[in-house]
Design an enzyme around this catalytic site. Structure first.
Site, PDB file in Angstrom:
ATOM      1  N   THR A 106       0.817  -1.216   0.000  1.00 46.63           N
ATOM      2  CA  THR A 106       0.000   0.000   0.000  1.00 46.63           C
ATOM      3  C   THR A 106       0.849   1.264   0.000  1.00 46.63           C
ATOM      4  O   THR A 106       0.552   2.197  -0.757  1.00 46.63           O
ATOM      5  CB  THR A 106      -0.978  -0.025   1.193  1.00 46.63           C
TER       6      THR A 106
ATOM      7  N   GLU B  86       0.975   9.828  -5.471  1.00 48.30           N
ATOM      8  CA  GLU B  86       1.567  11.153  -5.287  1.00 48.30           C
ATOM      9  C   GLU B  86       2.395  11.565  -6.497  1.00 48.30           C
ATOM     10  O   GLU B  86       2.374  12.725  -6.908  1.00 48.30           O
ATOM     11  CB  GLU B  86       2.405  11.198  -4.017  1.00 48.30           C
TER      12      GLU B  86
ATOM     13  N   HIS C  43      -7.308   0.691  -0.802  1.00 47.94           N
ATOM     14  CA  HIS C  43      -6.493  -0.246  -1.575  1.00 47.94           C
ATOM     15  C   HIS C  43      -7.322  -1.524  -1.615  1.00 47.94           C
ATOM     16  O   HIS C  43      -7.365  -2.273  -0.644  1.00 47.94           O
ATOM     17  CB  HIS C  43      -5.144  -0.454  -0.890  1.00 47.94           C
TER      18      HIS C  43
END
Length: 134
Positions: A38, A46, A71
């Protein structure tokens, strides 16, 4: 003088990687199963947000301040993952994104992300002052 951002909604960016051993949960320390970790998915999200806006921010940089993602599916080693980020709103110095991550088969994560725009020199000066504080 206050920074005025002239970023249109709808700007998009993307980032990709092929999942290697170095991207798995055991290597990152976030689990024991050899699938995309994750934290690596978040890093890719990002990077996609940066790709969407950084070229429009001379003398400035955006810093991640909030991330709310799920996720929802595992991605094995060897599979390609692509993250995308779309600017949905700009409020002052804050840029809001809708984000997604998909592997070659399905959606693996999605949510929202916020970044704040800073002047690099002023931000670095504040960080250096923090180091020097007793």
């Amino acid at each position: 003088m206050a920074l005025t951002l002239d970023l249109p909604t709808g700007l998009t960016g993307s980032a990709e990687l092929v999942v290697g051993e170095q991207h798995t949960a055991p290597r990152i320390g976030s689990g024991r199963i050899r699938v995309l970790a994750t934290p690596v998915m978040i890093n890719l999200i990002e990077a996609a947000a940066l790709a969407a806006v950084e070229q429009s921010l001379p003398d400035h940089q955006s810093l991640g301040t909030h991330l709310d993602v799920s996720h929802v599916a595992a991605t094995p080693v060897g599979m390609r993952v692509r993250a995308t980020a779309e600017v949905t709103k700009v409020e002052g110095r804050t840029i809001h994104f809708r984000v997604r991550a998909e592997d070659e088969r399905e959606l693996i994560g999605e949510g929202t992300h916020e970044r704040v725009v800073v002047n690099v020199d002023r931000f670095d000066a504040r960080v250096q002052a923090k180091i020097k504080r007793p």
